[in-house]
Design a protein around this motif. Structure first.
Motif, short mmCIF file in Angstrom:
data_model
loop_
_atom_site.label_atom_id
_atom_site.label_comp_id
_atom_site.label_asym_id
_atom_site.label_seq_id
_atom_site.Cartn_x
_atom_site.Cartn_y
_atom_site.Cartn_z
N LEU A 42 0.80 -1.23 0.00
CA LEU A 42 0.00 0.00 0.00
C LEU A 42 0.83 1.27 0.00
CD1 LEU A 42 -2.67 -1.15 2.63
CD2 LEU A 42 -2.89 -1.16 0.14
N ALA A 43 2.17 1.12 0.16
CA ALA A 43 3.03 2.32 0.16
C ALA A 43 3.11 2.86 -1.26
CB ALA A 43 4.41 1.98 0.70
N GLU A 44 3.04 4.19 -1.39
CA GLU A 44 3.08 4.80 -2.71
C GLU A 44 4.45 4.54 -3.35
OE1 GLU A 44 2.75 9.05 -2.53
OE2 GLU A 44 2.90 9.23 -4.70
N ARG A 46 7.78 4.63 -5.83
CA ARG A 46 8.53 5.56 -6.67
C ARG A 46 8.51 4.98 -8.08
NH1 ARG A 46 11.64 8.64 -3.13
NH2 ARG A 46 12.57 7.52 -1.40
N LYS A 215 10.71 0.94 -4.26
CA LYS A 215 11.40 1.96 -3.47
C LYS A 215 12.35 2.78 -4.35
CE LYS A 215 11.33 -0.79 0.75
NZ LYS A 215 12.16 -1.44 1.77
N GLY A 216 12.42 2.42 -5.61
CA GLY A 216 13.25 3.19 -6.52
C GLY A 216 14.69 2.72 -6.60
N VAL A 217 14.94 1.49 -6.14
CA VAL A 217 16.31 0.98 -6.16
C VAL A 217 16.38 -0.23 -7.08
CG1 VAL A 217 18.25 0.17 -4.78
CG2 VAL A 217 16.60 1.76 -3.79
N PHE B 259 12.47 6.30 8.57
CA PHE B 259 12.00 6.51 7.20
C PHE B 259 11.37 5.23 6.64
CE2 PHE B 259 13.01 6.74 2.55
CZ PHE B 259 12.11 7.75 2.25
N ARG B 263 7.62 5.50 5.71
CA ARG B 263 7.44 5.64 4.27
C ARG B 263 7.00 4.32 3.62
NH1 ARG B 263 6.31 5.82 -0.30
NH2 ARG B 263 7.30 6.92 -2.03
N TRP B 264 7.67 3.22 3.99
CA TRP B 264 7.44 1.96 3.27
C TRP B 264 6.57 0.97 4.02
CZ3 TRP B 264 8.35 3.26 -1.35
CH2 TRP B 264 9.42 4.10 -1.68
N PRO B 267 2.00 2.44 5.59
CA PRO B 267 0.68 2.21 4.98
C PRO B 267 0.24 0.75 5.09
CG PRO B 267 2.06 3.55 3.55
CD PRO B 267 2.94 3.04 4.65
N ASN B 268 1.20 -0.16 5.02
CA ASN B 268 0.86 -1.59 5.14
C ASN B 268 0.51 -1.95 6.58
OD1 ASN B 268 1.38 -2.33 2.33
ND2 ASN B 268 3.49 -1.81 2.82
N LYS B 277 2.06 13.17 1.86
CA LYS B 277 3.31 12.56 1.39
C LYS B 277 4.26 12.37 2.56
CE LYS B 277 2.84 13.35 -3.25
NZ LYS B 277 2.57 12.20 -4.09
N ARG B 315 17.72 0.66 0.98
CA ARG B 315 16.37 0.22 1.33
C ARG B 315 15.35 1.35 1.22
NH1 ARG B 315 15.63 -4.66 0.94
NH2 ARG B 315 14.02 -4.73 2.52
N GLY B 316 15.82 2.54 0.82
CA GLY B 316 14.89 3.66 0.81
C GLY B 316 14.84 4.46 -0.48
N GLY B 317 15.83 4.25 -1.34
CA GLY B 317 15.81 4.90 -2.65
C GLY B 317 16.25 6.35 -2.67
#
Lengths: 219, 419
Positions: A42-44, A46, A215-217, B259, B263-264, B267-268, B277, B315-317
């Motif tokens: 559910l996380a938005e 990237r 996550k964009g990686v 973070f 962030r990741w 929501p779950n 955001k 792990r966070g981009g």
């Protein structure tokens, strides 16, 4: 059972039985594994070009910086044995003939002497893999009966195939029978051992790449 | 089977999904994950091989979800998981894993090993096999509001101090602000420079922002210990505050796992997307830079390098942003070997720094960072995670390396063009 009877059995009922168990086992295992499903994330996400499950599907075959220095032999022997194995299985003229008889599909073969060379390379790489498993502390620590057993299960078809193709050691019919038998054993056990990674490696890479890609990686 | 063990097995059964089944089915015992793990590379002990740390989870998977495993268990050839084994695995699952995720990057069959460690910790924690230090930090976050026991009064005192020094207001509970800024307790207690930096940067950028009196703490040791129920409570506190104050963006502080949590995982954990955001402070700073709202001056010629916090980068981009920002403060920025997503952990992530049992092994694992730094010989080490910062400072002191560690946000603030 004499040599001729054995040959007929491995080419007839034996092959049918092995293929049947292989197909049934594979379908069962795939359902057993992927039937578990996964929850949506559910996380938005990237959106970074190149970071996705599809990227990881092929990119994971390339070691990340530093890994060749740390474990070069594992990679080189691993590549040698996997590429050699795929080539001798799929590009040897008699194998292609068998596939054509079964499915109607066919493609050009490699010249036999070249396949011979690949088979020797595969066997050598597998011996290196075995030696490394015996000597490298982490590999030995992780190894269970299954690791040694599946190594033998993979080695035997290549060895007996090479002996049969070169008419070495035993009478040809017997060597060929043993070759087919060893392949059948491999087929029967593949779905129930770590050899099943032939199938699961692709979704595994995809899942990993997808999770990280969100996550964009790119991994 | 004891009650705690049966709870653990039930939780592990629940967390096993198709990816985990696929990963266990794919492992060929090649051992390459060991070469990616600083706890193995710095000790040479095979027991620290990442995939081995997952043995309890693998057994539950085999025995509960595979035909062969169920048969073997039924005829008594596969022994069930025991409390003693879970206890035995605690040092492997918690003390010697920072959840840095480097193993997940090298596994040739593609196994996301750190994903599985996170899930295994759920079972370990429920059976009482989580380290006391991290469990206590989680309890304090639930009961007091912060893992280090920092209360609102402490924050208010710091706000007053910063307002006096900077002459700028530090907004609290301001509805409709663009940004809601979160902190880690570490920043309130050890690194007050961070909040002061935010105050000055937001002033220059002309942005509205606020702190929130009911949700100022961002860290979430619930995800480190592996208790999703508690992690959810901590995330919800922030979500409710952000939605009440109607902010557009919540800024996660210089803390890696905060973070990841917000962030990741957030929501779950709460079962729905957010109405705002979530960005890491470095993402926000880089956006302000790109919009021309952040201007710096006074490049030093000091040799600076950046330590990539695992949860922020791999792990966070957030990979390019710190590099862009480093170039705003230095003309002599050098990368260590394996930069960005390939970074090596400081050794203290994933709850390891809050875990007393892990101190000895953490200092050994720090040799990996030491080797990287020795090769580059920087004058100053910059990072963007208060936990990394403390762990780096302790490691550097232990190995008698004279190298100052600073946070990137405060570096930016110190180089702001003065009005």
């Amino acid at each position: 059972m004499d040599a001729a009877q054995l040959f007929n059995w491995v080419r007839g009922s034996g092959l049918q039985l092995a293929v049947f168990i292989f197909l049934l086992g594979t379908v069962w295992r795939l359902i057993e594994i992927y039937g578990l499903g996964r929850k949506p994330d559910l996380a938005e996400p990237r959106h970074v070009p190149g970071a996705s499950g599809w990227h990881t599907l092929w990119h994971r075959s390339i070691p990340i910086p530093g890994m060749m220095q740390r474990a070069g032999l594992t990679y080189i022997a691993g590549y040698g044995f996997h590429i050699g194995l795929v080539a001798v299985v799929l590009l040897f003229a008699p194998h292609i003939r068998l596939i054509r008889e079964l499915t109607g599909l066919s493609w050009p073969a490699l010249p036999s002497p070249f396949v011979d060379l690949l088979a020797v390379m595969t066997l050598a790489a597998m011996l290196v893999v075995l030696a490394e498993r015996l000597h490298q502390p982490v590999k030995r620590f992780l190894s269970t009966f299954e690791d040694w057993f599946t190594w033998a299960l993979t080695f035997l078809p290549v060895l007996t195939g090479y002996l049969a193709a070169r008419h070495l050691l035993l009478p040809y019919t017997l060597t060929l029978s043993l070759h087919i038998l060893s392949v059948e054993l491999l087929l029967v056990l593949l779905p129930f051992t770590k050899l099943f990674h032939v199938f699961t490696i692709w979704p595994s890479r995809w899942f990993n790449g997808d999770a990280s890609g969100r996550k964009g990686v790119a991994v | 089977m004891s009650a705690s063990l049966s709870r653990a097995v039930n939780v592990l059964k629940e967390v096993i999904d198709a990816p985990i089944a696929s990963y266990f089915a794919s492992c060929v015992h090649c051992g390459l994950c060991a070469e990616a793990c600083l706890f193995y590379t710095e000790t040479g002990e095979p027991k620290y091989t990442p995939i081995h740390k997952l043995e309890p989870l693998r057994r539950v998977y085999l025995q509960e979800y595979t035909l062969i495993g169920r048969l073997l268990k039924w005829v008594g050839l596969s022994k069930p998981l025991s409390d003693a084994e879970l206890a035995q695995w605690q040092p492997l699952v918690y003390d010697s894993c920072t959840m840095c995720g480097r193993c997940s990057m090298v596994c040739p069959v593609g196994n996301d090993i750190v994903y599985m460690i996170r899930k295994l910790r759920e079972g370990m924690a429920i059976a009482g096999h989580a380290p006391a230090g991290v469990a206590a930090a989680t309890r304090r976050t639930i009961e007091i509001g912060s893992p280090m026991g920092v209360k609102l009064s402490a924050l208010k005192a710091q706000i007053g101090h910063i307002e006096a020094v900077t002459g700028l207001p530090v907004p609290l509970d301001q509805e409709g602000a663009e940004y809601m800024v979160l902190l880690s307790s570490m920043e309130i207690i050890n690194f007050p420079e961070y909040l002061s930096a935010i105050t000055r940067i937001m002033k220059q950028a002309g942005k509205t922002w606020t702190l929130c009196s009911t949700a100022f703490e961002a860290t979430n040791s619930g995800i480190q210990i592996g208790v999703s129920d508690l992690a959810r409570v901590i995330v919800l506190r922030i979500v409710e505050a952000a939605e009440r104050l109607k902010v557009q963006t919540v800024i996660s502080p210089e803390c890696g796992h905060a973070f990841t949590a917000l962030r990741w995982e957030g929501p779950n954990l709460i079962g729905r997307p957010y109405g705002f955001k979530v960005k890491h402070i470095l993402e926000v700073l880089d956006e302000l830079r790109a919009q021309g709202l952040l201007k710096t001056q006074g490049f030093g010629d000091k040799r600076l390098t950046f330590h990539d916090p695992c949860q922020l980068v791999r792990r966070g981009g957030v990979i390019e942003q710190p590099r862009n920002l480093m170039r705003m403060i230095s003309s002599n920025f050098v990368e260590t070997a394996d930069p960005g997503k390939y970074n090596w952990c400081c050794g203290g992530g994933g709850g390891v720094s809050a875990n007393d049992d892990a101190e000895a092994i953490r200092l050994i694992a720090f040799k990996r960072k030491k080797t990287q730094l020795d090769a580059v010989k920087p004058d100053q080490l910059v990072t963007a995670c208060a936990n990394c910062r403390i762990v780096l400072e302790e490691g550097l002191e232990h190995y008698q390396m004279n190298l100052p560690v600073v946070g990137l946000t405060e570096m930016i603030a110190d180089h702001l063009v003065s009005d």
